[in-house]
Scaffold this motif. Sequence first.
Motif, PDB file in Angstrom:
ATOM      1  N   GLY A   1     -23.795 -14.260  11.110  1.00 27.45           N
ATOM      2  CA  GLY A   1     -22.664 -13.714  11.230  1.00 27.45           C
ATOM      3  C   GLY A   1     -21.627 -14.126  10.436  1.00 27.45           C
ATOM      4  N   GLU A   2     -20.220 -13.896  10.723  1.00 30.30           N
ATOM      5  CA  GLU A   2     -18.579 -14.342  10.407  1.00 30.30           C
ATOM      6  C   GLU A   2     -17.753 -13.573  11.333  1.00 30.30           C
ATOM      7  N   SER A   3     -16.647 -14.604  11.700  1.00 33.89           N
ATOM      8  CA  SER A   3     -15.436 -13.983  11.396  1.00 33.89           C
ATOM      9  C   SER A   3     -13.834 -14.062  11.035  1.00 33.89           C
ATOM     10  N   THR A   4     -13.389 -12.973  11.125  1.00 29.63           N
ATOM     11  CA  THR A   4     -11.814 -13.431  10.288  1.00 29.63           C
ATOM     12  C   THR A   4     -10.587 -14.034  10.761  1.00 29.63           C
ATOM     13  N   VAL A   5      -9.847 -14.693   9.765  1.00 27.56           N
ATOM     14  CA  VAL A   5      -8.837 -14.683  10.189  1.00 27.56           C
ATOM     15  C   VAL A   5      -8.166 -14.312   9.388  1.00 27.56           C
ATOM     16  N   ARG A   6      -6.609 -13.375   9.536  1.00 29.24           N
ATOM     17  CA  ARG A   6      -5.551 -12.896   9.157  1.00 29.24           C
ATOM     18  C   ARG A   6      -4.632 -13.242   9.311  1.00 29.24           C
ATOM     19  N   VAL A   7      -3.847 -13.334   8.127  1.00 31.36           N
ATOM     20  CA  VAL A   7      -3.293 -14.355   7.745  1.00 31.36           C
ATOM     21  C   VAL A   7      -1.869 -14.278   6.576  1.00 31.36           C
ATOM     22  N   SER A   8      -0.220 -14.411   7.605  1.00 33.38           N
ATOM     23  CA  SER A   8       0.145 -13.944   6.579  1.00 33.38           C
ATOM     24  C   SER A   8       1.572 -14.996   5.650  1.00 33.38           C
ATOM     25  N   LEU A   9       1.630 -15.218   4.938  1.00 30.83           N
ATOM     26  CA  LEU A   9       2.398 -16.304   3.943  1.00 30.83           C
ATOM     27  C   LEU A   9       3.390 -15.732   3.353  1.00 30.83           C
ATOM     28  N   SER A  10       4.865 -16.590   3.677  1.00 31.67           N
ATOM     29  CA  SER A  10       6.564 -15.504   3.372  1.00 31.67           C
ATOM     30  C   SER A  10       7.156 -16.724   3.032  1.00 31.67           C
ATOM     31  N   ARG A  11       7.652 -16.330   1.641  1.00 33.39           N
ATOM     32  CA  ARG A  11       8.707 -17.575   1.250  1.00 33.39           C
ATOM     33  C   ARG A  11      10.204 -16.635   1.235  1.00 33.39           C
ATOM     34  N   PRO A  12      11.260 -17.299   1.965  1.00 38.05           N
ATOM     35  CA  PRO A  12      12.654 -16.533   1.894  1.00 38.05           C
ATOM     36  C   PRO A  12      12.867 -16.493   1.123  1.00 38.05           C
TER      37      PRO A  12
ATOM     38  N   SER B   1       5.759 -20.016   4.674  1.00 33.23           N
ATOM     39  CA  SER B   1       5.896 -20.465   6.499  1.00 33.23           C
ATOM     40  C   SER B   1       4.589 -19.304   6.420  1.00 33.23           C
ATOM     41  N   VAL B   2       3.514 -19.807   7.605  1.00 29.17           N
ATOM     42  CA  VAL B   2       3.031 -18.918   7.764  1.00 29.17           C
ATOM     43  C   VAL B   2       2.638 -18.033   8.898  1.00 29.17           C
ATOM     44  N   SER B   3       1.361 -17.239   9.069  1.00 31.03           N
ATOM     45  CA  SER B   3       2.048 -16.302  10.174  1.00 31.03           C
ATOM     46  C   SER B   3       0.395 -16.627  10.357  1.00 31.03           C
ATOM     47  N   LEU B   4       0.318 -17.231  12.288  1.00 34.65           N
ATOM     48  CA  LEU B   4      -1.196 -17.026  12.259  1.00 34.65           C
ATOM     49  C   LEU B   4      -1.174 -15.702  12.994  1.00 34.65           C
ATOM     50  N   PRO B   5      -3.055 -15.644  14.309  1.00 39.12           N
ATOM     51  CA  PRO B   5      -3.062 -14.627  14.741  1.00 39.12           C
ATOM     52  C   PRO B   5      -2.552 -16.129  16.343  1.00 39.12           C
ATOM     53  N   ALA B   6      -2.555 -15.099  17.053  1.00 36.47           N
ATOM     54  CA  ALA B   6      -2.471 -16.419  18.467  1.00 36.47           C
ATOM     55  C   ALA B   6      -3.925 -17.026  19.042  1.00 36.47           C
ATOM     56  N   GLU B   7      -4.940 -16.063  19.257  1.00 37.07           N
ATOM     57  CA  GLU B   7      -6.231 -16.481  19.021  1.00 37.07           C
ATOM     58  C   GLU B   7      -6.800 -17.081  17.707  1.00 37.07           C
TER      59      GLU B   7
ATOM     60  N   SER C   1       1.351 -21.549  18.585  1.00 32.89           N
ATOM     61  CA  SER C   1       2.078 -19.978  19.158  1.00 32.89           C
ATOM     62  C   SER C   1       1.346 -19.165  18.683  1.00 32.89           C
ATOM     63  N   GLY C   2       1.016 -19.304  17.247  1.00 33.66           N
ATOM     64  CA  GLY C   2       1.312 -18.024  16.847  1.00 33.66           C
ATOM     65  C   GLY C   2       2.358 -17.786  16.163  1.00 33.66           C
ATOM     66  N   HIS C   3       3.572 -18.222  15.749  1.00 37.54           N
ATOM     67  CA  HIS C   3       4.922 -17.502  15.480  1.00 37.54           C
ATOM     68  C   HIS C   3       5.013 -18.136  14.117  1.00 37.54           C
TER      69      HIS C   3
END
Length: 192
Positions: free
Chosen positions: A181-192, A78-84, A66-68
């Motif tokens: 060309g190229e596409s980009t995917v924003r990724v967030s990493l977190s650790r509680p 944990s890793v957060s990816l975009p919905a698309e 789901s992208g969450h």
Amino acid sequence: MADEKPTNWWATLPGLLTAAAAVITAVTGLLLGLGELGVFDAGKPATVSDSPTSGPSQPGTSASESGHPAQGDETGWSVSLPAERKYRSADIEYEVLGAQVRPDVDGKITVIFTIRCTNHGRYDINFWDATFRLNTGGVSVSPGSGLNDVVAGESSKSGDVSFTLPADTRETVLRIKFPDGESTVRVSLSRP
């Protein structure tokens, strides 16, 4: 002049070049055949199947479909990816199926992206590390996963692409390079 022998073709430069080309072609064919049989895959991590219900192939945390962010596990990441997550240019499409993080050497982590490559064209294409880069902290990092495969026309394959980063990395951008060309995917990493 009547005693002159004809020259053996092996002794000529064109003959030697022809023989060398034949040997190189035979060795390359042998290596490709052995690679398709999986002879060189002994040290590689297992890939995740195309089933969305499958779990991660490595210890770590995977991003949910789901992208969450995924729930934490023993690594706490944990890793957060975009919905698309599908990116296409012409006949080539890449889909980020998931991501996970695992601890690496002191002060480092390994981020693993499971990616499906779909070839909508008629001809084979390469599915390899050279297509992907991860930008973090102003630095472009190349993957170290050794992904090097061929996707036949009108078919798909999945594979893992991994990057080693500093453990304090929290935001990064996955770059997917296409011929035009190229596409980009924003990724967030977190650790509680």
